[in-house]
Design a protein around this motif. Structure first.
Motif, PDB file in Angstrom:
ATOM      1  N   LEU A  85       0.855  -1.184   0.000  1.00 47.03           N
ATOM      2  CA  LEU A  85       0.000   0.000   0.000  1.00 47.03           C
ATOM      3  C   LEU A  85       0.887   1.229   0.000  1.00 47.03           C
ATOM      4  N   PHE A  86       0.676   2.107  -0.970  1.00 41.88           N
ATOM      5  CA  PHE A  86       1.456   3.335  -1.094  1.00 41.88           C
ATOM      6  C   PHE A  86       0.606   4.494  -0.619  1.00 41.88           C
ATOM      7  N   GLN A  87       1.141   5.246   0.374  1.00 43.22           N
ATOM      8  CA  GLN A  87       0.376   6.356   0.918  1.00 43.22           C
ATOM      9  C   GLN A  87       1.189   7.640   0.849  1.00 43.22           C
ATOM     10  N   LEU A  88       0.487   8.706   0.484  1.00 41.61           N
ATOM     11  CA  LEU A  88       1.081  10.029   0.355  1.00 41.61           C
ATOM     12  C   LEU A  88       1.490  10.554   1.722  1.00 41.61           C
ATOM     13  N   VAL A  89       2.711  11.050   1.818  1.00 34.88           N
ATOM     14  CA  VAL A  89       3.183  11.761   3.004  1.00 34.88           C
ATOM     15  C   VAL A  89       3.853  13.048   2.544  1.00 34.88           C
ATOM     16  N   PRO A  90       3.854  14.086   3.388  1.00 42.87           N
ATOM     17  CA  PRO A  90       4.402  15.372   2.952  1.00 42.87           C
ATOM     18  C   PRO A  90       5.921  15.443   2.940  1.00 42.87           C
ATOM     19  N   GLU A  91       6.594  14.640   3.767  1.00 40.80           N
ATOM     20  CA  GLU A  91       8.041  14.759   3.870  1.00 40.80           C
ATOM     21  C   GLU A  91       8.742  13.805   2.908  1.00 40.80           C
ATOM     22  N   PRO A  92       9.911  14.211   2.397  1.00 39.25           N
ATOM     23  CA  PRO A  92      10.666  13.338   1.486  1.00 39.25           C
ATOM     24  C   PRO A  92      11.433  12.262   2.260  1.00 39.25           C
ATOM     25  N   LYS A  93      11.848  11.229   1.537  1.00 37.27           N
ATOM     26  CA  LYS A  93      12.702  10.192   2.115  1.00 37.27           C
ATOM     27  C   LYS A  93      14.054  10.830   2.405  1.00 37.27           C
ATOM     28  N   THR A  94      14.629  10.542   3.582  1.00 37.09           N
ATOM     29  CA  THR A  94      15.882  11.205   3.942  1.00 37.09           C
ATOM     30  C   THR A  94      17.023  10.248   4.285  1.00 37.09           C
ATOM     31  N   VAL A  95      16.721   9.004   4.673  1.00 42.77           N
ATOM     32  CA  VAL A  95      17.775   8.073   5.072  1.00 42.77           C
ATOM     33  C   VAL A  95      17.532   6.705   4.439  1.00 42.77           C
ATOM     34  N   LYS A  96      18.509   5.828   4.609  1.00 43.87           N
ATOM     35  CA  LYS A  96      18.399   4.468   4.094  1.00 43.87           C
ATOM     36  C   LYS A  96      17.201   3.751   4.725  1.00 43.87           C
ATOM     37  N   ASN A  97      16.538   2.938   3.920  1.00 49.66           N
ATOM     38  CA  ASN A  97      15.414   2.133   4.427  1.00 49.66           C
ATOM     39  C   ASN A  97      15.895   1.212   5.547  1.00 49.66           C
ATOM     40  N   ARG A  98      15.048   0.987   6.525  1.00 53.00           N
ATOM     41  CA  ARG A  98      15.304  -0.017   7.552  1.00 53.00           C
ATOM     42  C   ARG A  98      14.633  -1.343   7.167  1.00 53.00           C
ATOM     43  N   LEU A  99      13.822  -1.324   6.149  1.00 53.14           N
ATOM     44  CA  LEU A  99      13.103  -2.492   5.661  1.00 53.14           C
ATOM     45  C   LEU A  99      13.141  -2.413   4.141  1.00 53.14           C
ATOM     46  N   HIS A 100      13.433  -3.525   3.482  1.00 54.31           N
ATOM     47  CA  HIS A 100      13.442  -3.488   2.015  1.00 54.31           C
ATOM     48  C   HIS A 100      12.975  -4.834   1.462  1.00 54.31           C
ATOM     49  N   LEU A 101      12.603  -4.827   0.200  1.00 54.45           N
ATOM     50  CA  LEU A 101      12.194  -6.042  -0.493  1.00 54.45           C
ATOM     51  C   LEU A 101      13.402  -6.674  -1.169  1.00 54.45           C
ATOM     52  N   ASP A 102      13.449  -7.997  -1.160  1.00 51.98           N
ATOM     53  CA  ASP A 102      14.388  -8.763  -1.968  1.00 51.98           C
ATOM     54  C   ASP A 102      13.567  -9.437  -3.052  1.00 51.98           C
ATOM     55  N   LEU A 103      13.890  -9.176  -4.299  1.00 57.06           N
ATOM     56  CA  LEU A 103      13.194  -9.792  -5.429  1.00 57.06           C
ATOM     57  C   LEU A 103      14.046 -10.958  -5.917  1.00 57.06           C
ATOM     58  N   HIS A 104      13.485 -12.161  -5.872  1.00 55.87           N
ATOM     59  CA  HIS A 104      14.232 -13.379  -6.206  1.00 55.87           C
ATOM     60  C   HIS A 104      13.858 -13.855  -7.607  1.00 55.87           C
ATOM     61  N   PHE A 105      14.709 -13.544  -8.565  1.00 55.98           N
ATOM     62  CA  PHE A 105      14.491 -13.985  -9.939  1.00 55.98           C
ATOM     63  C   PHE A 105      15.379 -15.170 -10.288  1.00 55.98           C
ATOM     64  N   GLY A 106      16.419 -15.403  -9.501  1.00 58.11           N
ATOM     65  CA  GLY A 106      17.363 -16.482  -9.764  1.00 58.11           C
ATOM     66  C   GLY A 106      18.571 -15.964 -10.514  1.00 58.11           C
ATOM     67  N   PRO A 107      19.721 -16.634 -10.341  1.00 55.50           N
ATOM     68  CA  PRO A 107      20.969 -16.149 -10.937  1.00 55.50           C
ATOM     69  C   PRO A 107      20.931 -16.039 -12.460  1.00 55.50           C
ATOM     70  N   GLU A 108      20.193 -16.938 -13.112  1.00 52.15           N
ATOM     71  CA  GLU A 108      20.154 -16.920 -14.582  1.00 52.15           C
ATOM     72  C   GLU A 108      19.329 -15.762 -15.131  1.00 52.15           C
ATOM     73  N   ALA A 109      18.422 -15.210 -14.348  1.00 49.93           N
ATOM     74  CA  ALA A 109      17.542 -14.127 -14.824  1.00 49.93           C
ATOM     75  C   ALA A 109      17.869 -12.777 -14.198  1.00 49.93           C
ATOM     76  N   ARG A 110      18.754 -12.748 -13.206  1.00 55.56           N
ATOM     77  CA  ARG A 110      18.994 -11.519 -12.451  1.00 55.56           C
ATOM     78  C   ARG A 110      19.416 -10.348 -13.340  1.00 55.56           C
ATOM     79  N   GLU A 111      20.380 -10.562 -14.205  1.00 59.55           N
ATOM     80  CA  GLU A 111      20.883  -9.473 -15.049  1.00 59.55           C
ATOM     81  C   GLU A 111      19.794  -8.886 -15.948  1.00 59.55           C
ATOM     82  N   ALA A 112      19.019  -9.740 -16.571  1.00 58.05           N
ATOM     83  CA  ALA A 112      17.934  -9.275 -17.443  1.00 58.05           C
ATOM     84  C   ALA A 112      16.873  -8.533 -16.638  1.00 58.05           C
ATOM     85  N   GLU A 113      16.583  -9.007 -15.440  1.00 58.09           N
ATOM     86  CA  GLU A 113      15.582  -8.339 -14.603  1.00 58.09           C
ATOM     87  C   GLU A 113      16.070  -6.977 -14.125  1.00 58.09           C
TER      88      GLU A 113
END
Length: 149
Positions: A85-113
């Motif tokens: 869910l993406f929600q509007l907030v007034p302030e910009p991002k200022t620091v590194k995320n403390r939580l992030h997504l890992d997208l698993h495409f596999g070694p053979e597809a990683r470069e293309a992805e």
């Protein structure tokens, strides 16, 4: 009992983020137009709370993407499974995320992805080659970090 959850992402442009992440993940943008029409008709929200997104009414300040195989509440269009869910907030991002997504495409597809995600608006931050792991750290169009493996 397992808890139902969604990941909420604060952002400057929820609709642009939904467009990027739906394409990046192969997810669907939720269609809340039935819910919105009901809220408008009941006078709960005014037209200023809405925008048009892909030819249908959407909330101005939030929008979600969901896994296409997960169930949906027909009365609201809300996904009942894996969602961002993406929600509007007034302030910009200022620091590194403390939580992030890992997208698993596999070694053979990683470069293309990585190239595909760049075409969608992502940026490469760095290539990481640790013992037992190789991934690319990227940012989405608003600077949120994620890894591609």
């Amino acid at each position: 009992m397992a808890v139902q959850w969604k990941l909420v992402v604060d952002c400057a442009d929820p609709h642009a983020q939904a467009r990027f992440w739906s394409a990046a993940l192969g997810y669907q943008v939720e269609d809340n137009s039935v819910l919105i029409e009901g809220l408008l008709g009941a006078g709960v929200i005014g037209p200023e709370a809405c925008v048009e997104f892909d030819g249908r009414k959407a909330f101005r300040e939030l929008i979600a993407v969901r896994h296409p195989d997960d169930p949906v509440d027909p009365a609201s269009g809300t996904g009942l499974g894996r969602r961002l869910l993406f929600q509007l907030v007034p302030e910009p991002k200022t620091v590194k995320n403390r939580l992030h997504l890992d997208l698993h495409f596999g070694p053979e597809a990683r470069e293309a992805e990585v190239k595909r995600l760049e075409g969608l608006g992502a940026t490469i931050l760095r290539e990481v080659a640790d013992p037992g792991s190789r991934h690319t750290t990227m940012t989405d169009p608003e600077g949120n970090e994620f890894d591609v493996q």
